[in-house]
Design a protein around this motif. Structure first.
Motif, mmCIF file in Angstrom:
data_model
loop_
_atom_site.group_PDB
_atom_site.id
_atom_site.type_symbol
_atom_site.label_atom_id
_atom_site.label_comp_id
_atom_site.label_asym_id
_atom_site.label_seq_id
_atom_site.Cartn_x
_atom_site.Cartn_y
_atom_site.Cartn_z
ATOM 1 N N UNK A 20 -8.973 1.065 -0.795
ATOM 2 C CA UNK A 20 -8.697 -0.171 -1.542
ATOM 3 C C UNK A 20 -8.000 -1.195 -0.650
ATOM 4 N N UNK A 21 -7.144 -0.707 0.263
ATOM 5 C CA UNK A 21 -6.424 -1.614 1.157
ATOM 6 C C UNK A 21 -7.397 -2.394 2.036
ATOM 7 N N UNK A 22 -8.411 -1.706 2.544
ATOM 8 C CA UNK A 22 -9.387 -2.395 3.398
ATOM 9 C C UNK A 22 -10.112 -3.488 2.623
ATOM 10 N N UNK A 23 -10.477 -3.198 1.388
ATOM 11 C CA UNK A 23 -11.163 -4.199 0.570
ATOM 12 C C UNK A 23 -10.281 -5.421 0.336
ATOM 13 N N UNK A 48 7.358 3.766 -6.768
ATOM 14 C CA UNK A 48 7.835 2.914 -5.675
ATOM 15 C C UNK A 48 6.918 1.711 -5.505
ATOM 16 N N UNK A 49 5.615 1.936 -5.614
ATOM 17 C CA UNK A 49 4.664 0.839 -5.457
ATOM 18 C C UNK A 49 4.919 -0.265 -6.481
ATOM 19 N N UNK A 93 -2.064 -1.559 -3.945
ATOM 20 C CA UNK A 93 -3.052 -0.493 -4.097
ATOM 21 C C UNK A 93 -2.414 0.785 -3.563
ATOM 22 N N UNK A 94 -3.111 1.900 -3.713
ATOM 23 C CA UNK A 94 -2.509 3.192 -3.381
ATOM 24 C C UNK A 94 -3.083 3.867 -2.145
ATOM 25 N N UNK A 149 0.858 -1.187 0.000
ATOM 26 C CA UNK A 149 0.000 0.000 0.000
ATOM 27 C C UNK A 149 0.894 1.236 0.000
ATOM 28 N N UNK A 150 1.161 1.757 -1.189
ATOM 29 C CA UNK A 150 2.049 2.899 -1.337
ATOM 30 C C UNK A 150 1.428 3.881 -2.319
ATOM 31 N N UNK A 151 1.470 5.167 -1.953
ATOM 32 C CA UNK A 151 0.835 6.191 -2.787
ATOM 33 C C UNK A 151 1.577 6.408 -4.098
#
Length: 223
Positions: free
Chosen positions: A53-56, A28-29, A48-49, A22-24
């Protein structure tokens, strides 16, 4: 960024850990994601960014490890979400200057990795150690953590810290990154006994967790 998954190979006994990145920053992501694809101990990886989305992805896949950036404003929310799903947090740090990182974020993380040191090998080591219940801690970070905590609390203890011979042994093995189970095997004592010694060490070193206990021990020359 949409859900991206690398499937596991059931024939490979090493593929056992799943990771959510999870990186904006897209650069880097994508870099971390692609590096993780080459890590033999990683079975599945998603990216995800942001926290929505991370929670899903956490709800759907329940990854073992969440990788996020230490200086991100989203870090507290991401760590809280990870804890809710029993995922361990690997925090990426740009440098050893920790002023911009929230103290709660540091104390809630399970491992640390310098962004400049990102390679397939370093990620493999960090992921493997997290899977064993250990805490990846880059060289030099322990001292920076100790300076950070002392600067925050304003406390610089000049008292002599007295350790028993067994506590000294346990502390030395903690500084090597060994888990309680590994320490128990090394010292041929029970895991319960190790936990008791670790609890005593945290109390004597006035530290909330193992990371800062080792940091203080290094600062005081105890290991």
């Amino acid at each position: 960024m949409s859900d991206i998954q690398v499937p596991s190979d059931p024939a490979d006994p090493l593929t056992r850990t799943s990771v959510l990145v999870v990186l904006e920053g897209e650069l880097v992501r994508c870099g971390v994601f692609n590096l993780l694809r080459n890590v033999p101990s990683v079975a599945q990886v998603w990216s995800c960014s942001g926290p929505v989305a991370a929670r899903e992805l956490l709800m759907e896949h329940r990854p073992d490890i969440v990788v996020c950036h230490g200086s991100s404003e989203l870090a507290p929310a991401l760590i809280q979400q990870a804890e809710a799903f029993d995922a361990r947090v690997l925090l990426l740090l740009e440098d050893l200057r920790l002023e911009a990182i929230d103290e709660a974020v540091m104390l809630s993380s399970h491992g640390f990795l310098m962004q400049c040191d990102l390679t397939s090998a370093s990620l493999h080591e960090a992921v493997t150690r997290l899977a064993r219940g250990e805490m990846p801690l880059p060289a030099g970070l322990a001292r920076s953590l100790m300076v950070r905590v002392r600067g925050t609390t304003g406390s610089h203890s000049s008292r002599k810290i007295s350790l028993t011979p067994r506590e000294q042994q346990v502390l030395s093995l903690l500084a090597q990154g060994l888990s309680n189970k590994q320490i128990a095997r090394r010292l041929t004592i029970s895991e319960h006994g190790v936990k008791r010694h670790v609890t005593n060490l945290l109390a004597k070193l006035n530290s909330p967790n193992r990371t800062l206990a080792v940091a203080l021990a290094l600062q005081e020359g105890l290991v």
